[in-house]
Design a protein around this motif. Structure first.
Motif, short mmCIF file in Angstrom:
data_model
loop_
_atom_site.label_atom_id
_atom_site.label_comp_id
_atom_site.label_asym_id
_atom_site.label_seq_id
_atom_site.Cartn_x
_atom_site.Cartn_y
_atom_site.Cartn_z
N MET A 48 0.86 -1.20 0.00
CA MET A 48 0.00 0.00 0.00
C MET A 48 0.88 1.23 0.00
O MET A 48 1.77 1.37 0.82
N THR A 49 0.66 2.16 -0.95
CA THR A 49 1.40 3.41 -1.00
C THR A 49 0.57 4.50 -0.36
O THR A 49 -0.57 4.73 -0.77
N PRO A 50 1.09 5.16 0.67
CA PRO A 50 0.33 6.21 1.34
C PRO A 50 -0.10 7.30 0.36
O PRO A 50 0.60 7.61 -0.60
N ALA A 51 -1.25 7.90 0.60
CA ALA A 51 -1.79 8.92 -0.28
C ALA A 51 -0.98 10.20 -0.18
O ALA A 51 -0.31 10.45 0.82
N PRO A 52 -1.02 11.04 -1.24
CA PRO A 52 -0.37 12.35 -1.16
C PRO A 52 -0.85 13.11 0.07
O PRO A 52 -2.00 13.02 0.47
N GLY A 53 0.06 13.92 0.63
CA GLY A 53 -0.27 14.63 1.84
C GLY A 53 0.00 13.81 3.09
O GLY A 53 -0.23 14.27 4.20
N GLY A 54 0.52 12.61 2.90
CA GLY A 54 0.80 11.72 4.01
C GLY A 54 2.15 12.00 4.65
O GLY A 54 2.70 13.10 4.55
N VAL A 55 2.69 10.98 5.29
CA VAL A 55 3.92 11.11 6.06
C VAL A 55 5.08 10.45 5.32
O VAL A 55 4.95 9.32 4.84
N LYS B 245 21.81 14.16 2.25
CA LYS B 245 20.60 13.35 2.29
C LYS B 245 19.36 14.22 2.25
O LYS B 245 18.32 13.82 1.70
N SER B 246 19.44 15.41 2.86
CA SER B 246 18.26 16.27 2.95
C SER B 246 17.77 16.71 1.58
O SER B 246 16.55 16.84 1.36
N ALA B 247 18.68 16.96 0.64
CA ALA B 247 18.26 17.37 -0.70
C ALA B 247 17.48 16.27 -1.39
O ALA B 247 16.44 16.52 -2.02
N ALA B 248 17.96 15.03 -1.25
CA ALA B 248 17.25 13.90 -1.86
C ALA B 248 15.92 13.66 -1.15
O ALA B 248 14.91 13.34 -1.79
N ALA B 249 15.89 13.83 0.17
CA ALA B 249 14.64 13.66 0.91
C ALA B 249 13.61 14.69 0.47
O ALA B 249 12.41 14.38 0.34
N ALA B 250 14.05 15.93 0.22
CA ALA B 250 13.14 16.97 -0.25
C ALA B 250 12.55 16.60 -1.61
O ALA B 250 11.38 16.89 -1.90
N GLU B 251 13.36 15.96 -2.45
CA GLU B 251 12.87 15.54 -3.76
C GLU B 251 11.81 14.45 -3.63
O GLU B 251 10.78 14.47 -4.32
N VAL B 252 12.04 13.50 -2.72
CA VAL B 252 11.03 12.45 -2.51
C VAL B 252 9.76 13.06 -1.92
O VAL B 252 8.65 12.67 -2.30
N ALA B 253 9.90 14.01 -1.02
CA ALA B 253 8.73 14.68 -0.45
C ALA B 253 7.94 15.38 -1.55
O ALA B 253 6.70 15.35 -1.55
N ARG B 254 8.64 16.01 -2.48
CA ARG B 254 7.97 16.67 -3.59
C ARG B 254 7.20 15.67 -4.45
O ARG B 254 6.05 15.90 -4.81
N THR C 234 6.09 12.67 -3.68
CA THR C 234 5.01 11.97 -2.99
C THR C 234 3.95 12.92 -2.45
O THR C 234 2.88 12.47 -2.02
N GLY C 235 4.25 14.22 -2.43
CA GLY C 235 3.31 15.18 -1.87
C GLY C 235 3.17 15.06 -0.37
O GLY C 235 2.11 15.37 0.19
N ALA C 236 4.21 14.61 0.30
CA ALA C 236 4.15 14.39 1.75
C ALA C 236 3.88 15.69 2.48
O ALA C 236 4.46 16.73 2.18
N GLY C 237 3.00 15.61 3.48
CA GLY C 237 2.70 16.77 4.28
C GLY C 237 3.53 16.86 5.54
O GLY C 237 3.65 17.93 6.14
N THR C 238 4.10 15.73 5.95
CA THR C 238 4.93 15.67 7.16
C THR C 238 6.16 14.83 6.87
O THR C 238 6.06 13.78 6.22
N VAL C 239 7.32 15.27 7.33
CA VAL C 239 8.57 14.52 7.15
C VAL C 239 9.15 14.18 8.52
O VAL C 239 9.33 15.07 9.36
N LEU C 240 9.42 12.91 8.74
CA LEU C 240 10.10 12.42 9.94
C LEU C 240 11.46 11.87 9.53
O LEU C 240 11.62 11.39 8.40
N ALA C 241 12.44 11.92 10.44
CA ALA C 241 13.79 11.47 10.09
C ALA C 241 14.48 10.86 11.29
O ALA C 241 14.13 11.14 12.45
#
Length: 276
Positions: free
Chosen positions: A1-8, A195-204, A206-213
Motif C-alpha cells: 500500500m502506497t500512502p496517499a499524497p499529503g501523508g507522512v 541526504k536532505s536534498a534527496a529527501a526533499a525531492e522524494v517529499a515533492r 510523494t506530496g508528503a505533508g509531514t517529514v520524519l527522520a
C-alpha cells in the motif's frame, strides 16, 4: 500500500540507526534476557546486520502507514544487500543523496544533477583521494571511493594520530568538502552532497505533508534539521558530539535496542503526526 499524497514521509539512516552489526548491538545482561533478532543483511555469505524481531514488525507496520525511505551513505550496491522489509521500499536514498532509487532503479536524471552540482561547488574527487593517500599511515587500513562521488578511509581508530581527523576536516572545508568519522570509516564528501536534498525531492514527488527522520552521524544533521520531527540514538557521532536540535528526540537506549525504540517512535508519529 502506497500512502496517499499529503501523508507522512519517513527518511531513516540504516547502519547504527535501524540496523546493527554484532559489534554494534551493545547488548548487556544475561543470555536468557537477550532479544530475538532477525538478520537483514549477508555479506560474502555471512550474516552481517540485524534488527530485533520487534523492530522488524514495527517497520512493516510503519511502511504501511507512511512512505518509508531508507536513507544511507551506502552505495546502491551495498544497500542492495539489506532486506529491511518483506516488500522493498518504493524509494531509497543512497550515497548520501547521490543516488535516488525508484522501485530499485537508479534515477539517472537525479544522479546527473547531483554530479553537476558537486562539480560546481567542490574540489575534484581526485584531489581529495590524493590528499587522503598523502596523509595516510599504518593506521589507515584501506582507501576507497563510493559511486565516484566521495572517498573514505577504513582506519584503526585506536591508532589514529591526535588531530588527524581535525586536520583532515580543515583541509576538506577549504575545498568545499566535509568529513565524518563513523565506526572505522573516515568519510570525505562534497559539502553539497546531502541526504536532505534527496529527501526533499522524494517529499515533492510523494506530496508528503509531514517529514520524519532518524540518523546517528554528522552526515545526518541536515536531514534531521529539515524534518518536522526527528530522532537520533544515544550513541554514534551525533551523540559523541552532543549534537541536538529543538525538534530532535534522543533515545533512552543504546545499540540495537535504540533501533527498536527509533522504529516505535517513528510509527507513533507517523500515525499521529501532530504529536511532536
Amino acid at each position: 500500500m502506497t500512502p496517499a499524497p499529503g501523508g507522512v514521509l519517513v527518511c531513516s539512516d540504516l547502519d547504527r540507526t535501524l540496523i546493527y552489526s554484532t559489534a554494534a548491538m551493545a547488548l548487556t545482561g544475561p543470555d536468557e534476557a537477550m532479544p530475538r533478532v532477525l538478520c537483514v543483511e549477508f555479506y560474502q555469505g555471512a550474516p552481517l546486520s540485524y534488527v530485533t524481531e520487534a523492530a522488524a514488525r514495527t517497520l512493516e507496520t510503519l511502511a504501511q502507514a507512511a512512505t518509508l525511505v531508507p536513507t544511507t551513505t551506502r552505495t546502491p550496491e551495498q544497500y542492495a544487500r539489506v532486506h529491511l522489509l518483506d516488500k522493498p521500499p518504493a524509494y531509497a536514498i543512497c550515497a548520501n543523496g547521490g543516488h535516488l532509487l525508484v522501485d530499485g532503479a537508479d534515477d539517472r536524471d537525479w544522479s546527473s544533477a547531483v554530479r553537476a552540482r558537486t562539480a560546481e561547488t567542490a574540489a575534484p574527487l581526485r584531489e581529495v583521494q590524493d590528499h587522503l593517500a598523502a596523509v595516510s599511515g599504518d593506521f589507515v587500513l584501506k582507501l576507497r571511493t563510493a559511486s565516484d562521488l566521495f572517498a573514505y578511509a577504513v582506519v584503526d581508530r585506536s591508532a589514529l594520530p591526535p588531530g588527524w581527523v581535525d586536520d583532515l576536516t580543515g583541509w576538506c572545508a577549504e575545498r568545499g568538502w566535509r568529513t565524518s568519522l563513523q565506526g572505522r570509516k573516515a568519510y570525505c564528501l562534497p559539502a553539497s552532497l546531502t541526504k536532505s536534498a534527496a529527501a526533499a525531492e522524494v517529499a515533492r514527488r510523494t506530496g508528503a505533508g509531514t517529514v520524519l527522520a532518524a540518523g546517528d552521524s554528522l552526515l545526518d544533521t541536515e536531514l534531521l534539521e529539515a524534518a518536522d520531527a526527528a530522532i537520533r540514538p544515544a550513541h554514534g557521532e551525533l551523540h559523541d558530539t552532543a549534537w541536538t536540535s529543538p525538534t530532535t528526540a534522543v533515545t533512552a537506549r543504546r545499540g540495537i535496542a535504540a533501533g527498536e525504540e527509533i522504529a516505535a517512535w517513528l510509527l507513533r508519529r507517523a500515525v499521529a503526526p501532530a504529536q511532536r
